[in-house]
Every structure is written in C-alpha cells, then in structure tokens.
Enzyme design. Structure first.
Site, PDB file in Angstrom:
ATOM      1  N   GLY A  87      -1.075  -1.572   8.717  1.00 47.36           N
ATOM      2  CA  GLY A  87      -0.537  -0.063   8.577  1.00 47.36           C
ATOM      3  C   GLY A  87       0.404   0.095   9.588  1.00 47.36           C
ATOM      4  O   GLY A  87       0.174  -0.158  10.672  1.00 47.36           O
ATOM      5  N   ARG A 100       4.215  -8.476  20.204  1.00 42.94           N
ATOM      6  CA  ARG A 100       4.167  -9.667  21.008  1.00 42.94           C
ATOM      7  C   ARG A 100       2.835 -10.461  20.682  1.00 42.94           C
ATOM      8  O   ARG A 100       1.998  -9.901  19.991  1.00 42.94           O
ATOM      9  CB  ARG A 100       3.950  -9.295  22.641  1.00 42.94           C
ATOM     10  CG  ARG A 100       5.229  -8.741  23.208  1.00 42.94           C
ATOM     11  CD  ARG A 100       4.932  -8.300  24.966  1.00 42.94           C
ATOM     12  NE  ARG A 100       6.202  -8.022  25.416  1.00 42.94           N
ATOM     13  CZ  ARG A 100       6.470  -6.656  25.624  1.00 42.94           C
ATOM     14  NH1 ARG A 100       5.610  -5.999  25.308  1.00 42.94           N
ATOM     15  NH2 ARG A 100       7.594  -6.367  26.223  1.00 42.94           N
ATOM     16  N   ASN A 159       0.991  -1.086   0.078  1.00 41.03           N
ATOM     17  CA  ASN A 159      -0.029   0.029   0.059  1.00 41.03           C
ATOM     18  C   ASN A 159       0.861   1.258   0.015  1.00 41.03           C
ATOM     19  O   ASN A 159       2.060   1.206   0.084  1.00 41.03           O
ATOM     20  CB  ASN A 159      -1.143  -0.113   1.221  1.00 41.03           C
ATOM     21  CG  ASN A 159      -2.150   0.546   0.665  1.00 41.03           C
ATOM     22  OD1 ASN A 159      -2.260   1.714   0.280  1.00 41.03           O
ATOM     23  ND2 ASN A 159      -3.233   0.056   1.488  1.00 41.03           N
ATOM     24  N   HIS A 185      22.763   1.119  12.119  1.00 39.96           N
ATOM     25  CA  HIS A 185      24.138   2.128  12.239  1.00 39.96           C
ATOM     26  C   HIS A 185      24.825   1.612  13.695  1.00 39.96           C
ATOM     27  O   HIS A 185      24.027   1.111  14.479  1.00 39.96           O
ATOM     28  CB  HIS A 185      23.478   3.251  12.379  1.00 39.96           C
ATOM     29  CG  HIS A 185      22.691   3.904  11.397  1.00 39.96           C
ATOM     30  ND1 HIS A 185      23.449   4.103  10.137  1.00 39.96           N
ATOM     31  CD2 HIS A 185      21.304   4.132  11.012  1.00 39.96           C
ATOM     32  CE1 HIS A 185      22.436   4.437   9.036  1.00 39.96           C
ATOM     33  NE2 HIS A 185      20.946   4.321   9.646  1.00 39.96           N
TER      34      HIS A 185
END
Length: 183
Positions: free
Chosen positions: A143, A181, A86, A116
């Site tokens: 989403g 979880r 999406n 990083h």
C-alpha cells in the site's frame, strides 16, 4: 470513444504537448470509464465495467480492480491474468504499463509514466514525456507505493508500503523506503 492516434504518436521518452484537444478527449474517455467502474454495485465489479475493460489495451482472466480506480488514458494498460488492484490505485499511463500474471497492488498504489518538463515555461505549456512502467509476474506492491516513470519491477519482487521506486527492482528482490532500497 475517441481515436487513440495521439497516444500512438507519443514515442516513449520524447517530449510532447499533453494539453491538446485530442489528448483531452482521450482523458475524458478514461474519466467516463473510471466513473462507470466506481458506480457499479460491488457484486458486479469483479467483471469490471464494460467501458473500463474496453478502454484497456489488454485484460487477462480473473482481473479484479477495486473502486475507486483512476487512469489517465487506459489505452496503454496491459493486465495479465489474476491481477488484483486494491482501492485507490492510480495509473497515469501516458506510456505503456504492463502488469504481469498474479501481481497484486495494495491500496493507494500510484504508477506514473508522465514526467513534466523541468523548465517551468515548457511545463506550463503542457510539455511532458512518457516512460513505460513494467511489473513482472507475482509481484507484490504494498500500500501507498509510488512507481516513477521508466521503472521495471522483476518477477516475484516485493515493494514495501509507502516506498517510492525510482529505479529498477531485480527479480525476487525486496525493497522499501524513499527512495526504495534493497532490504
């Protein structure tokens, strides 16, 4: 397009300098491809922009990526058949990203392979490492989910909206939360 050799030299999990000219050239290729994809007329986007399709390591049949879409390199992205992404998805593919058949990504999903360096001086110098991310077949990533470096999401799993996935998700499992979880 630029030679992909710099990415081939990055072994998963090893620290490397991401600020070289060679890596920047590969990122620029990806920016061009993502821009081309974003500016396609909506009725042409199903086939994906030619530069974007050519950038990816593998693209199956019936793959649909909504715009906007962003990737770091594209060359490490492997999409099986019937993958749907999406709007607003980002894949920072400094390592391999494999997305299985029938998998769907909701809006704003973020897949990160780069990690990083924890030392601020090394981080400032562009030192990072890359860990692969794998999504099995028929996975649903809702989403606003963030998938962190090195995770695998098993076949048929569901990750609830807004979750941060920092460890593997078993096949068929439903997870949500920060960190994600089992439900």
């Amino acid at each position: 397009m630029s030679d992909a050799a710099p990415l081939a030299r990055v072994a998963d999990g090893d620290w490397y300098d991401a600020l070289t000219e060679a890596f920047e050239a590969l990122r620029q290729d990806a920016r061009r491809a993502c821009h081309q994809h974003a500016t396609l007329p909506p009725d042409e986007r199903g086939a994906m922009a030619p530069l974007l399709r050519g950038l990816f390591a593998a693209v199956g049949e019936q793959v649909f990526i909504e715009a906007p879409f962003h990737c770091a390199y594209g060359r490490n992205i492997h999409l099986a058949d019937q993958v749907y992404m999406n709007a607003g998805c980002t894949i920072l593919d400094s390592a391999s990203v494999r997305i299985g058949t029938g998998t769907m990504l909701g809006p704003g999903v973020q897949i990160y392979c780069a990690e990083h360096h924890p030392d601020p001086n090394r981080r400032r110098d562009g030192i990072e490492r890359a860990l692969p991310v794998t999504l099995g077949k028929d996975v649903w990533i809702c989403g606003g989910v963030t998938l962190l470096p090195g995770v695998t999401v098993g076949d048929g799993a569901v990750v609830g909206a807004g979750s941060v996935v920092n460890r593997d998700v078993a096949p068929g499992q439903r997870v949500a939360g920060v960190p994600a979880r089992p439900l």
